[in-house]
Design an enzyme around this catalytic site. Structure first.
Site, mmCIF file in Angstrom:
data_model
loop_
_atom_site.group_PDB
_atom_site.id
_atom_site.type_symbol
_atom_site.label_atom_id
_atom_site.label_comp_id
_atom_site.label_asym_id
_atom_site.label_seq_id
_atom_site.Cartn_x
_atom_site.Cartn_y
_atom_site.Cartn_z
ATOM 1 N N GLU A 279 0.890 -1.172 0.000
ATOM 2 C CA GLU A 279 0.000 0.000 0.000
ATOM 3 C C GLU A 279 0.922 1.214 0.000
ATOM 4 O O GLU A 279 1.542 1.512 1.014
ATOM 5 C CB GLU A 279 -0.880 0.022 1.256
ATOM 6 C CG GLU A 279 -1.739 -1.203 1.452
ATOM 7 C CD GLU A 279 -3.036 -1.152 0.656
ATOM 8 O OE1 GLU A 279 -3.294 -0.135 -0.016
ATOM 9 O OE2 GLU A 279 -3.775 -2.147 0.694
ATOM 10 N N CYS A 313 -2.100 9.138 2.634
ATOM 11 C CA CYS A 313 -1.742 8.593 1.321
ATOM 12 C C CYS A 313 -2.811 8.924 0.273
ATOM 13 O O CYS A 313 -2.507 9.157 -0.885
ATOM 14 C CB CYS A 313 -1.569 7.097 1.428
ATOM 15 S SG CYS A 313 -2.966 6.313 2.239
HETATM 16 P P1 NAP Z 1 8.473 4.857 4.357
HETATM 17 O O1 NAP Z 1 9.661 5.691 4.538
HETATM 18 O O2 NAP Z 1 8.354 4.008 3.171
HETATM 19 O O3 NAP Z 1 8.375 3.978 5.685
HETATM 20 C C1 NAP Z 1 7.349 3.043 5.899
HETATM 21 C C2 NAP Z 1 7.834 1.986 6.842
HETATM 22 O O4 NAP Z 1 8.885 1.228 6.226
HETATM 23 C C3 NAP Z 1 8.437 2.538 8.123
HETATM 24 O O5 NAP Z 1 8.133 1.669 9.193
HETATM 25 C C4 NAP Z 1 9.922 2.521 7.804
HETATM 26 O O6 NAP Z 1 10.734 2.532 8.934
HETATM 27 C C5 NAP Z 1 10.049 1.239 7.031
HETATM 28 N N1 NAP Z 1 11.210 1.136 6.160
HETATM 29 C C6 NAP Z 1 12.045 2.115 5.715
HETATM 30 N N2 NAP Z 1 12.983 1.593 4.898
HETATM 31 C C7 NAP Z 1 12.743 0.270 4.809
HETATM 32 C C8 NAP Z 1 13.364 -0.802 4.105
HETATM 33 N N3 NAP Z 1 14.406 -0.617 3.301
HETATM 34 N N4 NAP Z 1 12.840 -2.043 4.229
HETATM 35 C C9 NAP Z 1 11.764 -2.259 5.014
HETATM 36 N N5 NAP Z 1 11.144 -1.285 5.710
HETATM 37 C C10 NAP Z 1 11.622 -0.028 5.607
HETATM 38 O O7 NAP Z 1 7.150 5.718 4.390
HETATM 39 P P2 NAP Z 1 6.778 6.832 5.422
HETATM 40 O O8 NAP Z 1 7.504 8.053 5.065
HETATM 41 O O9 NAP Z 1 6.881 6.308 6.808
HETATM 42 O O10 NAP Z 1 5.218 6.991 5.155
HETATM 43 C C11 NAP Z 1 4.709 7.819 4.218
HETATM 44 C C12 NAP Z 1 4.362 7.066 2.954
HETATM 45 O O11 NAP Z 1 3.422 6.040 3.214
HETATM 46 C C13 NAP Z 1 3.700 7.942 1.924
HETATM 47 O O12 NAP Z 1 4.257 7.716 0.670
HETATM 48 C C14 NAP Z 1 2.250 7.495 1.953
HETATM 49 O O13 NAP Z 1 1.545 7.739 0.782
HETATM 50 C C15 NAP Z 1 2.370 6.068 2.254
HETATM 51 N N6 NAP Z 1 1.132 5.537 2.826
HETATM 52 C C16 NAP Z 1 0.360 4.719 2.048
HETATM 53 C C17 NAP Z 1 -0.830 4.206 2.549
HETATM 54 C C18 NAP Z 1 -1.696 3.306 1.710
HETATM 55 O O14 NAP Z 1 -2.572 2.657 2.268
HETATM 56 N N7 NAP Z 1 -1.481 3.221 0.418
HETATM 57 C C19 NAP Z 1 -1.226 4.509 3.853
HETATM 58 C C20 NAP Z 1 -0.419 5.345 4.619
HETATM 59 C C21 NAP Z 1 0.770 5.841 4.089
HETATM 60 P P3 NAP Z 1 11.136 3.932 9.648
HETATM 61 O O15 NAP Z 1 10.097 4.943 9.374
HETATM 62 O O16 NAP Z 1 11.176 3.562 11.047
HETATM 63 O O17 NAP Z 1 12.428 4.318 9.081
#
Ligand code: NAP
Ligand code: MG
Length: 499
Positions: A279, A313
């Site tokens: 997602e 998102c």
């Molecule tokens: P992110 O940087 O991708 O992080 C998401 C999660 O993944 C966090 O727990 C993060 O850990 C972890 N993570 C980071 N690098 C990783 C890796 N290489 N391997 C595995 N896990 C890893 O996203 P975010 O900035 O937290 O969240 C914002 C994004 O989420 C936006 O793009 C938004 O659109 C999207 N989102 C989508 C939905 C949907 O349902 N489609 C819902 C909500 C949010 P840390 O943060 O602890 O580093």
């Protein structure tokens, strides 16, 4: 109303006092008390039903983005810690959870739902303190919908065969689940509830900046007497997430987060037997036709992008207005923006709380500069922002080119781009012209237009004459670079089953 935004510009004071004499209601501060939120000074990893010290011996701080003060210290799981959690989950899967009658599983899930309701106030306060979102949203959206997800999937646990008549179904095993910081408790519920209902066990990692409500959920799970190891909640940053993704004994990865990290994860699981749902990000179009009820549409647009500081998102971050009503819609938007209260997220009057982190704040500011450089016109209300913490005024961009980066890339902040259109076909083409396809909104009086647009828009969810409405019974997920797989509803079950 029109004069309010002008007055605000001139006086450069906070919004509330300026409303005096305008005929609008002035609100006295109504801060929620922190006293009912019990937060430990330090949290360990929730593995096999107990809070365990991390083998890594490392901890990190989580702060309140509205005050920049430290709230607590949480453990940072390394690969060895992830391995411990996966072993606990595997053991619980083999020995207990996969063997338990479904109606017994359901009882635990119901119990968790009720305990979330009982502790709703505490969870809402902690969600707001750790992540910066207004208490009104934590209280009225995040926490109740999280409880509803557990209730909804508890109902499915012993009825799975009705969902898949004449099919053989089986659970997958151990699910690794990684969630972002924008809806910490709600995303944990979206992930854990269907996994448990379908008979899987779980290792979940919340985001680094917002670990506290997931750890509170761990306490609830412990009190619910759920068998040890069925749910394991471990904290850490990206490396911890990567260790979950790469662990060989995990059967399913459920990830919600950015498209960039989603791509890394997809590459990592390629060629393995792991099932995966992603997602990811979005760049939703919210479309106002000239026959729409304009006041309602403007309210919906404001709710669609400024709700939760645009950290959504499916935020309606691109507004398309039919040319004949462009001027009036823009004026109505500016007037309404001038009344939004930016500030203390714990205050029940606050509309726009704190940006989740300094890093995210910097990222949004980078896009403001890009927008201006690209020739778009920026408009911000002139409210006074708190001195400490990460805050920014709601921002509009007009004169935006379809190809500009602010209209193509996800900003994930309270920033709305506005473009115009003349015909249905034109707006469908413009709306579909991004790499994303998570959600969209249509505002019109004509049912036929709604049907035309919803069938042609490449978006997982299309709201008509409303926006940002969530319900556990309806599936949610993206097209294109917004990911694949559905969460919620009946569809959400198949992500955790072999059918
Ligand atoms: P992110 O940087 O991708 O992080 C998401 C999660 O993944 C966090 O727990 C993060 O850990 C972890 N993570 C980071 N690098 C990783 C890796 N290489 N391997 C595995 N896990 C890893 O996203 P975010 O900035 O937290 O969240 C914002 C994004 O989420 C936006 O793009 C938004 O659109 C999207 N989102 C989508 C939905 C949907 O349902 N489609 C819902 C909500 C949010 P840390 O943060 O602890 O580093
Ligand atoms: Mg925090």
């Amino acid at each position: 109303m029109a004069s309010i935004s002008k007055t605000i510009k001139k006086n450069k004071q906070s919004v509330a006092p300026l409303l005096e004499g305008s005929g609008m209601i002035e609100y006295a501060p109504a801060p929620e008390s922190k006293s009912s939120a019990k937060i430990n000074a330090k949290y360990d990893l929730f593995i096999n039903g107990k809070f365990e010290k991390p083998l890594s011996k490392k901890y990190f701080d989580t702060i309140n983005p509205a005050t920049e003060e430290k709230i607590s210290t949480v453990a940072e799981a390394n690969a060895a810690d992830v391995d411990r959690a996966v072993k606990a989950a595997r053991n619980a899967y083999n020995k207990v959870w996969s063997k338990m009658p479904a109606k017994e599983r359901a009882k635990y899930i119901y119990r968790i739902a009720r305990m979330i309701q009982e502790r709703a106030r505490e969870l809402a306060i902690i969600e707001t303190m750790d992540g910066g979102k207004p208490i009104r949203e934590s209280r009225d959206i995040d926490v109740p919908i999280a409880a509803n997800h557990f209730f909804y999937y508890a109902g499915w646990a012993d009825k799975l065969q009705y969902a898949y008549p004449n099919k053989k179904i089986e659970s997958l095993g151990v699910a690794g689940q990684i969630i972002p910081w924008n809806f910490p408790l709600l995303m944990a519920a979206w992930k854990i509830a269907p996994a448990l209902a379908t008979g899987n066990t779980v290792v979940l990692k919340p985001a680094e900046t917002t670990p506290l409500t997931a750890l509170k959920l761990a306490e609830i799970i412990q009190e619910s007497d759920l068998p040890p190891g069925v749910v394991n909640i471990i904290t850490g940053a990206g490396a911890t997430g990567a260790a979950i993704v790469n662990h060989p004994d995990i059967n399913k990865i459920a990830f919600t987060g950015s498209t960039d990290v989603g791509k890394i994860i997809q590459r990592a699981v390629a060629g393995t037997n792991k099932k995966i749902t992603l997602e990811l990000g979005g760049k939703a179009a919210n479309i106002i036709f000239d026959d729409a009820p304009l006041d309602q549409a403007v309210e919906g647009v404001i709710n669609g992008i400024f709700f939760n500081q645009g950290h959504v998102c499916c935020a309606g971050s691109r507004l398309f207005v039919q040319e004949s009503v462009y001027k009036i819609v823009l004026q109505k938007l500016k007037d309404r923006l001038a009344t939004l209260i930016v500030g203390d997220p714990l205050d029940k009057n606050t509309d726009i709380g704190a940006i989740n982190s300094k890093q995210q704040m910097d990222n949004i500011h980078k896009y403001l500069k890009i927008g201006e450089k690209e020739g778009a016109e920026m408009y911000q209300t002139q409210c006074i922002l708190p001195k400490k913490g990460f805050f920014m005024p709601p921002t509009l961009f007009t004169n935006v080119a379809q190809s500009s980066r602010i209209a193509q890339e996800e900003i994930f902040g309270p920033v709305l781009t506005i473009q115009t259109f003349r015909t249905d076909d034109e707006v469908i083409e413009k709306a579909n012209n991004t790499p994303y396809g998570l959600s969209a909104g249509v505002w019109t009086d004509k049912g036929s237009k709604i049907f035309n647009l919803t069938t042609k828009m490449r978006a997982g969810v299309v709201w008509a004459n409303t926006y940002n409405k969530f319900d556990p019974t309806s599936p949610f997920g993206g097209y294109k670079e917004s990911g694949f797989g559905r969460e919620g509803g009946l569809h959400g079950l198949s992500a955790y089953l072999n059918v």
